[in-house]
Design a protein around this motif. Structure first.
Motif, short mmCIF file in Angstrom:
data_model
loop_
_atom_site.label_atom_id
_atom_site.label_comp_id
_atom_site.label_asym_id
_atom_site.label_seq_id
_atom_site.Cartn_x
_atom_site.Cartn_y
_atom_site.Cartn_z
N THR A 67 0.84 -1.21 0.00
CA THR A 67 0.00 0.00 0.00
C THR A 67 0.87 1.26 0.00
OG1 THR A 67 -1.52 -1.27 1.35
CG2 THR A 67 -1.98 1.06 1.12
N PHE A 68 1.94 1.20 0.81
CA PHE A 68 2.79 2.39 0.92
C PHE A 68 3.56 2.68 -0.37
CE2 PHE A 68 3.08 1.11 5.64
CZ PHE A 68 1.83 1.65 5.86
N ILE A 69 3.88 1.63 -1.11
CA ILE A 69 4.58 1.87 -2.39
C ILE A 69 3.66 2.70 -3.29
CG2 ILE A 69 5.49 0.82 -4.49
CD1 ILE A 69 6.35 -1.58 -2.81
N PHE A 70 2.39 2.28 -3.37
CA PHE A 70 1.47 3.04 -4.22
C PHE A 70 1.36 4.49 -3.75
CE2 PHE A 70 -0.45 -1.21 -5.21
CZ PHE A 70 -0.31 -1.14 -6.57
N GLY A 289 -2.44 6.92 2.97
CA GLY A 289 -2.17 8.03 2.05
C GLY A 289 -1.19 9.02 2.65
N PHE A 290 -1.29 9.25 3.95
CA PHE A 290 -0.38 10.20 4.59
C PHE A 290 1.01 9.59 4.78
CE2 PHE A 290 -4.56 11.79 6.09
CZ PHE A 290 -4.51 12.97 5.38
N VAL A 291 1.02 8.28 5.09
CA VAL A 291 2.32 7.61 5.21
C VAL A 291 3.10 7.75 3.90
CG1 VAL A 291 3.46 5.41 5.61
CG2 VAL A 291 1.45 6.02 6.95
N GLY A 292 2.34 7.77 2.80
CA GLY A 292 2.98 7.90 1.48
C GLY A 292 3.84 9.15 1.39
N ILE A 293 3.45 10.21 2.07
CA ILE A 293 4.26 11.44 2.02
C ILE A 293 5.63 11.19 2.64
CG2 ILE A 293 4.41 13.83 2.82
CD1 ILE A 293 1.31 13.83 2.87
N ALA A 294 5.62 10.53 3.81
CA ALA A 294 6.89 10.22 4.46
C ALA A 294 7.71 9.25 3.63
CB ALA A 294 6.62 9.63 5.84
N VAL A 295 7.03 8.26 3.06
CA VAL A 295 7.73 7.27 2.24
C VAL A 295 8.40 7.95 1.04
CG1 VAL A 295 7.35 5.32 0.68
CG2 VAL A 295 6.34 5.31 2.96
N ALA A 296 7.66 8.84 0.39
CA ALA A 296 8.21 9.50 -0.78
C ALA A 296 9.39 10.38 -0.41
CB ALA A 296 7.12 10.35 -1.47
N LEU A 297 9.28 11.11 0.70
CA LEU A 297 10.39 11.98 1.12
C LEU A 297 11.61 11.15 1.49
CD1 LEU A 297 8.66 14.67 3.33
CD2 LEU A 297 9.68 14.95 1.07
N VAL A 307 10.39 2.13 -2.73
CA VAL A 307 10.13 0.73 -2.41
C VAL A 307 10.83 0.38 -1.09
CG1 VAL A 307 10.59 -1.65 -3.10
CG2 VAL A 307 9.75 -0.01 -4.78
N LEU A 308 12.08 0.81 -0.94
CA LEU A 308 12.81 0.51 0.30
C LEU A 308 12.15 1.18 1.50
CD1 LEU A 308 16.51 0.74 -0.94
CD2 LEU A 308 15.12 -1.30 -0.49
N ALA A 309 11.79 2.44 1.34
CA ALA A 309 11.17 3.16 2.45
C ALA A 309 9.82 2.55 2.80
CB ALA A 309 10.99 4.64 2.09
N ALA A 310 9.09 2.08 1.77
CA ALA A 310 7.79 1.46 2.02
C ALA A 310 7.97 0.19 2.83
CB ALA A 310 7.08 1.16 0.70
N ILE A 311 9.02 -0.56 2.51
CA ILE A 311 9.27 -1.79 3.28
C ILE A 311 9.62 -1.44 4.73
CG2 ILE A 311 10.81 -3.78 3.51
CD1 ILE A 311 10.87 -3.90 0.44
N ILE A 338 6.76 6.04 17.70
CA ILE A 338 8.00 5.58 17.04
C ILE A 338 7.93 5.85 15.53
CG2 ILE A 338 9.39 3.54 16.50
CD1 ILE A 338 8.60 2.44 19.24
N GLN A 339 6.76 5.55 14.96
CA GLN A 339 6.61 5.84 13.53
C GLN A 339 6.77 7.34 13.28
OE1 GLN A 339 2.80 4.15 12.91
NE2 GLN A 339 3.60 2.06 12.78
N GLY A 340 6.21 8.11 14.18
CA GLY A 340 6.32 9.56 14.04
C GLY A 340 7.77 10.01 14.08
N LEU A 341 8.55 9.40 14.95
CA LEU A 341 9.97 9.78 15.04
C LEU A 341 10.70 9.46 13.74
CD1 LEU A 341 10.78 8.65 18.67
CD2 LEU A 341 10.87 10.97 17.77
N VAL A 342 10.37 8.31 13.17
CA VAL A 342 11.03 7.96 11.89
C VAL A 342 10.65 8.99 10.83
CG1 VAL A 342 11.13 6.28 10.05
CG2 VAL A 342 11.20 5.52 12.42
N ILE A 343 9.37 9.33 10.81
CA ILE A 343 8.95 10.33 9.82
C ILE A 343 9.67 11.65 10.08
CG2 ILE A 343 7.01 11.71 9.00
CD1 ILE A 343 5.21 9.34 9.46
N LEU A 344 9.78 12.00 11.35
CA LEU A 344 10.41 13.27 11.71
C LEU A 344 11.87 13.31 11.23
CD1 LEU A 344 9.95 15.91 13.32
CD2 LEU A 344 11.03 14.77 15.24
#
Ligand SMILES: Nc1ncnc2c1ncn2[C@@H]1O[C@H](COP(=O)(O)OP(=O)(O)OP(=O)(O)O)[C@@H](O)[C@H]1O
Ligand SMILES: [Mg+2]
Lengths: 379, 510
Positions: A67-70, A289-297, A307-311, A338-344
């Motif tokens: 889902t995050f890759i998309f 959908g919001f996780v996608g922003i962090a994944v893309a960045l 793909v790596l970030a999505a994994i 914890i997820q928030g910290l990674v995004i941060l």
């Protein structure tokens, strides 16, 4: 004239910096774990083992990653055109409407391999349509895409509630969701691939949408760096003035880029619906959908990185669930922290450590970067 | 007296395979104006960036006032009394002059105190050096010349004893440049040291005491300005004799290629920038538009090339009208044989983040030569870029290098190569040689004249009167949005200068 700035070798840029960012995120997360009185090292072991330790965990990790890759690709395509599409959530959600209608109509008459392509088209079309209106408003009226896509997230949520308590719901049911799809709309699992490597899987939702996601990553790479359209999008993304000079229509390129972005966001809805739950339910997108922003960045807007970030985020989701289960002091909300910290650290503060790494490289003398390669004349 | 303000000893700096500075030794005497000249990509900006702490030298030593100095960041440089004025100003557009000057040098937690202190300090500096600017003006409302003054004030406010200016006159009108030089002389009289990088050898002769010449990363000579000539400097820079004025034969003007009639253009605020202009451009001639920057030349070029909407009037290309509603497709105009080298290469003519080869197709990216169906034909694009690199001697010869990493002059050559190699019927060029070294100017001028001799129509807009005079077959002078006169290139500089200042027009009106 030349603006001076130091450059890092590609491996440091794309490898070292994300790793440093991640490490820092985990160290800080470790302190949070300590704060609630648990052992951070054991927590880390549980997290990683939960995500990759057993076949079951791997399958779940990759399922979330799909889902995050998309959604990551969706954000990246728009970003290459200089547009910040925050509407992936809504575009994915509304795509559920298309998927629901297609599946309910065809699951009793067609095999899955015929329903699937139709559903792909339907989900992409709905997502694209949902992005089209904000795109049009941006291109023609100058309404800021960030504002309009956020608003469209809310509208999508309302529309879906309307549909799911209305015509999509079987008449006798109390739950705001469609009936369970029949076999003609259930996607084959990929668990057997992991089992090939000797792992055992009881039941996990990993399905062929994962392959579709990888194909889309490749197609996005081709689109951005190998097609004329991608060239035009990047030109506009870097410099609207240069795009105007080059004869690239602003309206056209904004609308096309946003529709592709919306289509990718729409396709993320296939995975949880046809691939896992076999229905369309309220809030099935649940923040992907919001996780996608962090994944893309974090993936630096590059499909491989995405793909790596999505994994990685799949791992946080899956391993985090295990962690919450194994360590009572760590609640679901802790996992979100914890997820928030990674995004941060990986997303928002992406450039925090860059100057130091650059200084480090500079002090090693840039000769290490292969100066004697002596190509060209070199003034 | 000959006390060194700065000594650079054995400085080396490489970027990958490019050796931007090799074994540079340079001594700059306190209280003098020291010029640095050199070809595009010779390494001038790099050397000064090392001195200012933007880059670290790979090896070598810097001494400031006789003492070895370690300059790791611009803050170190500022602490040592070194200030730099960049060609691209580093000002906050929507701040006032005063706010910009104290930015980063606020002395108190409360802004109000800093501002009061800064105001009196600023007034002192203004008086002392003739640096008049209204401290409360908003930066974006100031002309470039004044913005530059703010940059100088910023450096002085931070206590700069040594001021580095990298191509400061590239963006200035002649009057602004004169004023700048008066300021620099003032600074020198007060005992400050000035390092001036420029491509304009006339400026070097007019204002510097000493001049150093760089070529391909090395320091080839240092001369006392009074004892050298423009010719010698040019030769030292390029390593061969340079024609400062390119020879050309008589023009053989043919059919009308471009006809501009009663063209009126307004800017975004509704101010009339081009006012009822009419002229014709014929095949086989170069028409030069002279004028002080900001008199409507930019708007004229943009309107003709279909980027800017015109209020009224018409432009005919080969007898067929150009859409002036602002909806024109510049791509279609390219197909019709109109090529345009924009004045602003950084934001319009190039995408700096692209690889060189990607920029070499900008605007022609829908040409079949570069495509395979919907895909870019990467091999064709890169080969094409390599050909242009060879033909136009673009350095470094690496079509995969990011465009931002080319020196200014080489960036200009990338744009020129792209537009000229399309073999257009009409070429319009804004500031063809801004920031370009003498050797490259000769080259660019030769190519423009060769295009003319092949029967192309060329329209050149430049604020360099020398350039206009040596290139053009006819000169149109623009002032306040109007064409105030047409002259032959033999017209005297004084006569053209008066026209450019709008003198004759005022007399006629009286
Ligand atoms: N950040 C960078 N990365 C890679 N190469 C660079 C970088 N900065 C400069 N160069 C290269 O170093 C060489 C010297 O560049 P520099 O900007 O110092 O030239 P210059 O003398 O100032 O030229 P110009 O007169 O055109 O401004 C050039 O070949 C340039 O391409
Ligand atoms: Mg330079």
């Amino acid at each position: 004239m030349s603006t001076p700035y130091a450059k890092l070798p590609a491996w440091a840029d794309y490898g070292l910096i994300p790793v440093i960012n991640l490490a820092v995120a985990f160290v800080v997360a470790g302190f949070v774990v300590m704060l609630v009185g648990e052992n951070p090292f054991r927590a880390a072991v549980i997290l990683v083992e939960g995500a990759f330790g057993r076949g079951q965990g791997i399958a779940f990790t990759l399922f979330y990653a799909t889902t995050f890759i998309f959604s990551g690709l969706s954000v990246a395509v728009a970003a290459h055109c200089g547009l910040f599409n925050i509407g992936g959530e809504g575009q994915g959600y509304i795509a559920g409407l298309g998927i629901g209608i297609v599946c309910l109509a065809f699951d009793s008459v067609l095999p899955w391999w015929l329903t699937f392509p139709i559903a792909i088209v339907a989900s992409a079309a709905m997502g694209a349509l949902w992005a089209l209106i904000p795109a049009y408003l941006q291109a023609k009226r100058g309404s800021h895409i960030v504002i309009t896509t956020i608003m469209f997230n809310f509208i999508a949520a309302s529309v879906m509630v309307y549909a799911l308590v209305g015509f999509l719901k079987p008449p006798s049911s109390m739950a705001p969701q469609t009936r369970t799809f029949l076999e003609g709309a259930q996607l084959p699992k990929l668990n057997w691939v992991i089992e090939l490597f000797g792992a055992k899987i009881r039941s996990a939702p990993l399905n062929i949408c994962f392959l579709l996601a990888l194909v889309m990553a490749l197609l996005v790479w081709l689109l951005i760096w190998r097609t004329r359209l991608g060239y035009e999008m990047r030109t506009y993304g870097h410099s609207p003035k240069a795009a105007r000079y080059a004869g690239i229509s602003e309206t056209r390129i904004i609308i096309i880029a946003m529709m592709i972005s919306g289509a990718l966001a729409g396709m993320m809805a296939l995975n949880p619906t046809m691939g896992d739950q076999h229905n369309v339910a309220l809030d099935f997108v649940s923040g992907a959908g919001f996780v996608g922003i962090a994944v893309a960045l974090m993936g630096r807007l590059h499909p491989v990185g995405i793909v790596l970030a999505a994994i990685l985020f799949g791992m946080l989701y899956q391993g985090g669930a295990e962690l919450a289960f194994e360590m009572p002091a760590i609640s679901r909300d802790m996992i979100v922290i914890i997820q928030g910290l990674v995004i941060l650290f990986a997303g928002a503060l992406e450039h925090m450590f860059r100057p130091y790494v650059q200084a480090l490289f500079a002090s090693f003398s840039p000769r290490s970067v292969g100066i004697e390669a002596a190509k060209g004349k070199g003034a | 007296m000959a006390q060194a303000a700065i000594e650079l000893i054995g400085i080396n700096k490489s970027f990958g395979a490019v050796r931007a500075n090799r074994d540079i030794n340079l001594e700059i005497v306190r209280g003098t104006i020291h010029g640095i000249v050199g070809e595009n990509g010779a390494g001038k900006s790099t050397l000064m960036s090392i001195l200012y702490g933007f880059y670290q030298a790979d090896s070598g030593e810097i001494r400031v006032g006789g003492k070895p100095a370690s300059i790791k960041t611009p803050n170190d440089a500022i602490a040592l009394g070194i200030g730099m004025v960049h060609q691209h100003f580093m000002l906050v557009d929507n701040f006032t002059v005063l706010e910009n000057v104290i930015l980063g040098a606020e002395s108190d937690a409360l802004l109000k105190k800093s501002i009061a202190k800064a105001r009196s300090e600023l007034e002192r500096l203004e008086r002392e050096y003739g640096l008049e600017v209204d401290p409360d003006a908003i930066i974006e409302e100031l002309p470039v010349g004044l913005q530059q003054r703010v940059e100088i004030l910023k450096a002085l406010y931070r206590g700069a004893e040594i001021l580095i200016l990298d191509e400061p006159t590239g963006v200035l009108t002649p009057a602004e440049a004169d004023h700048l030089f008066r300021i620099l002389k003032q600074l020198k009289e007060q005992g400050k040291t000035v390092v001036l990088i420029t491509h304009k050898l006339r400026e070097i002769m007019a204002i510097t005491d000493t001049v150093s010449v760089m070529r391909q990363g090395t320091m080839v000579a240092t001369r006392v300005t009074k004892e050298t000539t423009v010719g010698e400097l040019a030769e030292l820079m390029v390593g061969r004799r340079v024609l400062l004025r390119v020879e050309k034969g008589e023009a053989e003007a043919g059919a009308v290629k471009l006809a501009v009639k009663n063209l009126t253009v307004k800017d975004s605020r509704g101010v009339t920038m081009v006012d009822d202009i009419s002229f014709e451009l014929r095949a086989g001639e170069i028409v030069g538009i002279a004028g002080v920057a900001g008199n409507g030349q930019s708007e004229l070029l943009e309107a003709i090339s279909g980027i800017r909407r015109a209020v009224s009037g018409s432009v005919m290309l080969d007898g067929k009208p150009i859409d002036l509603t602002g909806a024109a497709d510049p791509g279609e105009l390219r197909d019709r044989g109109l090529a345009h080298v924009p004045e602003d290469r950084h934001h319009v003519g190039l995408v700096l983040a692209f690889e060189e080869n990607e920029n070499s197709i900008l605007g022609y990216h829908d040409d079949e030569r570069y495509l395979k169906g919907p895909f870019l034909d990467i091999d064709a694009i890169r080969n094409d870029a390599k050909d242009k690199i060879t033909k136009y001697d673009i350095r470094p010869a690496d079509c995969r290098l990011k465009t931002a990493n080319f020196s200014g002059g080489n960036q200009q050559k990338i744009v020129l190569a792209r537009e000229m190699e399309q073999d257009p019927g009409v070429l319009i060029v804004g500031q063809p040689t801004r920031g370009v070294d003498v050797g490259a100017i000769e080259f660019i001028h030769k190519r423009l004249i060769a295009m003319r001799d092949q029967g192309k129509a060329v329209l050149v807009v430049s604020v360099e009167l020398d350039e206009i005079r040596s290139l053009s077959d006819r000169i149109l002078v623009m002032f306040a949005g109007r064409i105030v006169g047409e002259r032959s290139p033999e017209a005297s500089e004084g006569e053209l200068g008066l026209l450019m200042a709008g003198v004759e027009q005022r007399e006629a009106a009286e």
